[in-house]
Design a protein around this motif. Structure first.
Motif, PDB file in Angstrom:
ATOM      1  N   ALA A  24       1.485  -1.506   0.428  1.00  0.00           N
ATOM      2  CA  ALA A  24      -0.374   0.124  -0.005  1.00  0.00           C
ATOM      3  C   ALA A  24       0.824   1.411   0.232  1.00  0.00           C
ATOM      4  O   ALA A  24       0.423   2.293  -0.777  1.00  0.00           O
ATOM      5  CB  ALA A  24      -1.307  -0.179   1.035  1.00  0.00           C
ATOM      6  N   LEU A  25       2.038   1.807   0.609  1.00  0.00           N
ATOM      7  CA  LEU A  25       2.696   2.056   0.894  1.00  0.00           C
ATOM      8  C   LEU A  25       3.514   2.576  -0.209  1.00  0.00           C
ATOM      9  O   LEU A  25       3.367   4.356  -0.950  1.00  0.00           O
ATOM     10  CB  LEU A  25       3.949   1.999   2.093  1.00  0.00           C
ATOM     11  N   SER A  26       4.078   1.436  -0.900  1.00  0.00           N
ATOM     12  CA  SER A  26       4.600   1.531  -2.432  1.00  0.00           C
ATOM     13  C   SER A  26       3.638   2.354  -3.653  1.00  0.00           C
ATOM     14  O   SER A  26       4.035   3.214  -4.840  1.00  0.00           O
ATOM     15  CB  SER A  26       5.567   0.608  -3.086  1.00  0.00           C
ATOM     16  N   HIS A 229      14.285   4.930  -4.933  1.00  0.00           N
ATOM     17  CA  HIS A 229      13.874   4.091  -3.575  1.00  0.00           C
ATOM     18  C   HIS A 229      13.608   4.364  -1.798  1.00  0.00           C
ATOM     19  O   HIS A 229      14.163   5.121  -1.021  1.00  0.00           O
ATOM     20  CB  HIS A 229      15.124   3.193  -3.129  1.00  0.00           C
ATOM     21  N   HIS A 230      12.095   3.924  -1.532  1.00  0.00           N
ATOM     22  CA  HIS A 230      11.820   4.693   0.188  1.00  0.00           C
ATOM     23  C   HIS A 230      11.963   4.030   0.184  1.00  0.00           C
ATOM     24  O   HIS A 230      11.964   2.223   1.049  1.00  0.00           O
ATOM     25  CB  HIS A 230       9.888   5.052  -0.366  1.00  0.00           C
ATOM     26  N   PRO A 231      12.627   4.536   2.169  1.00  0.00           N
ATOM     27  CA  PRO A 231      12.138   3.216   3.400  1.00  0.00           C
ATOM     28  C   PRO A 231      10.708   2.403   3.203  1.00  0.00           C
ATOM     29  O   PRO A 231       9.966   2.171   2.850  1.00  0.00           O
ATOM     30  CB  PRO A 231      12.303   4.131   3.995  1.00  0.00           C
ATOM     31  N   LEU A 269       1.218   9.795   6.165  1.00  0.00           N
ATOM     32  CA  LEU A 269       1.834  10.850   7.471  1.00  0.00           C
ATOM     33  C   LEU A 269       2.712  10.141   7.961  1.00  0.00           C
ATOM     34  O   LEU A 269       4.193  10.632   8.307  1.00  0.00           O
ATOM     35  CB  LEU A 269       1.145  11.090   8.502  1.00  0.00           C
ATOM     36  N   GLN A 270       3.159   8.188   7.598  1.00  0.00           N
ATOM     37  CA  GLN A 270       4.286   7.866   8.550  1.00  0.00           C
ATOM     38  C   GLN A 270       5.064   7.899   7.371  1.00  0.00           C
ATOM     39  O   GLN A 270       6.414   7.777   7.889  1.00  0.00           O
ATOM     40  CB  GLN A 270       4.023   6.778   7.686  1.00  0.00           C
ATOM     41  N   HIS A 271       4.874   7.762   6.071  1.00  0.00           N
ATOM     42  CA  HIS A 271       6.396   8.386   5.410  1.00  0.00           C
ATOM     43  C   HIS A 271       6.716   9.550   5.465  1.00  0.00           C
ATOM     44  O   HIS A 271       7.532   9.536   5.442  1.00  0.00           O
ATOM     45  CB  HIS A 271       5.971   8.618   3.339  1.00  0.00           C
ATOM     46  N   SER A 273       7.343  11.543   8.142  1.00  0.00           N
ATOM     47  CA  SER A 273       7.747  11.178   9.156  1.00  0.00           C
ATOM     48  C   SER A 273       9.735  10.796   8.917  1.00  0.00           C
ATOM     49  O   SER A 273      10.395  10.660   9.780  1.00  0.00           O
ATOM     50  CB  SER A 273       7.056  10.289  10.262  1.00  0.00           C
ATOM     51  N   LEU A 274       9.472   9.944   7.768  1.00  0.00           N
ATOM     52  CA  LEU A 274      10.949   9.232   7.301  1.00  0.00           C
ATOM     53  C   LEU A 274      11.762  10.108   6.987  1.00  0.00           C
ATOM     54  O   LEU A 274      12.686  10.180   6.574  1.00  0.00           O
ATOM     55  CB  LEU A 274      10.327   8.287   6.827  1.00  0.00           C
ATOM     56  N   GLY A 275      11.264  11.294   6.210  1.00  0.00           N
ATOM     57  CA  GLY A 275      11.630  12.515   6.097  1.00  0.00           C
ATOM     58  C   GLY A 275      11.878  12.177   4.104  1.00  0.00           C
ATOM     59  O   GLY A 275      13.381  12.383   3.886  1.00  0.00           O
ATOM     60  N   THR A 276      11.141  11.414   3.636  1.00  0.00           N
ATOM     61  CA  THR A 276      11.160  11.295   2.116  1.00  0.00           C
ATOM     62  C   THR A 276       9.703  11.828   1.681  1.00  0.00           C
ATOM     63  O   THR A 276       9.703  11.395   0.034  1.00  0.00           O
ATOM     64  CB  THR A 276      10.495   9.296   2.459  1.00  0.00           C
TER      65      THR A 276
END
Length: 276
Positions: A24-26, A229-231, A269-271, A273-276
């Motif tokens: 889902a995040l991707s 490439h995301h965390p 929001l979680q994404h 918070s990772l600074g990406t």
């Protein structure tokens, strides 16, 4: 501020298991990067994983994405593209850039292979001594020959910046599997070019694969995209979410009545918070 360059991005799930939060995040990242730039977000079903592919899951994926509030353009599935994979493999064979390999994983381990970025680094047994042609064979990229032909190559990641192609942690990767018409490396590189993808978005666990894909682009005369490439999302145990580890499925959350659009906002929001 929105990117001024319209991006073509894609989400390309394999129907060999249900989607989870990591997928889902991707999908959300790819969708939003395309939307913010005035581009296109594509859905491509990667359905050449032999008997593990379950056609009914493709419809489930579409329902999951709709539940998350995403809109997309769908492009042909991998199963319709087998001729392009075969043609590319034959072209690489004719140039002596790939070679047959009959080694099993056990044989590769017994030969002293080290663990690399993309699995075991092949020790080159079948390159030194061609195998029996009557045995089923995978076809491996001869990385040394490929690099000699292309010369130094670079690629760019939106988060990590400029990269120099390096096979030291990869070795001679498989491009055509014994049991399938193409490996992930060959299929996804050809598909992204055919679909006009300009920004390849995927998890950081596939970062090393981009060295292979950039090399194939050079060898096959394909356009070069940018990468993002995301965390990864991690489970409570600190391990990445994965189908094989039984990570909770989006379909189960959807069936339980959870609000998919709200979940998507939480992931955004979680994404952030990772600074990406």
């Amino acid at each position: 501020m929105p990117d001024r360059v319209p991006h073509v991005t894609r989400f390309a799930p394999s129907p060999n298991g249900r989607l989870h939060l990591g997928h889902a995040l991707s999908a959300i990242i790819a969708h939003d990067l395309a939307g913010e730039s005035g581009g296109r977000f594509l859905l491509r079903i990667e359905d050449i994983d032999g008997p593990r592919s379950r056609p009914e899951l493709a419809d489930e994926f579409r329902r999951d994405l709709e539940w998350l509030g995403l809109a997309w353009d769908e492009v042909p599935a991998q199963s319709t593209r087998l001729a392009s994979y075969a043609a590319a493999a034959e072209a690489l064979k004719a140039r002596g850039l790939i070679y047959p390999c009959t080694c099993t994983r056990k044989e590769i381990q017994e030969a002293g292979a080290m663990e690399g970025s993309d699995g075991l680094i092949y020790t080159g047994t079948c390159k030194r001594q061609p195998p029996d042609s009557s045995c089923p064979a995978a076809w491996r990229l001869d990385a040394a020959k490929a690099m000699a032909e292309t010369g130094p190559l670079t690629w760019d990641d939106a988060l990590a910046g400029p990269q120099v192609v390096d096979f030291s942690g990869l070795g001679d990767v498989v491009l055509v599997r014994k049991d399938l018409p193409a490996s992930y490396h060959l299929a996804v590189t050809l598909d992204d070019a055919a679909d006009g993808v300009t920004l390849v978005t995927r998890g950081a666990d596939l970062f090393a694969a981009s060295h292979v894909h950039r090399t194939l682009q050079a060898l096959l005369g394909l356009p070069v995209p940018r990468w993002h490439h995301h965390p990864l999302l991690l489970g409570a145990d600190g391990e990445k979410l994965a189908k094989r580890r039984g990570s909770p499925a989006l379909a189960e959350r959807r069936a339980a009545g959870e609000d998919g659009r709200m979940l998507a906002e939480q992931l955004r929001l979680q994404h952030l918070s990772l600074g990406t």
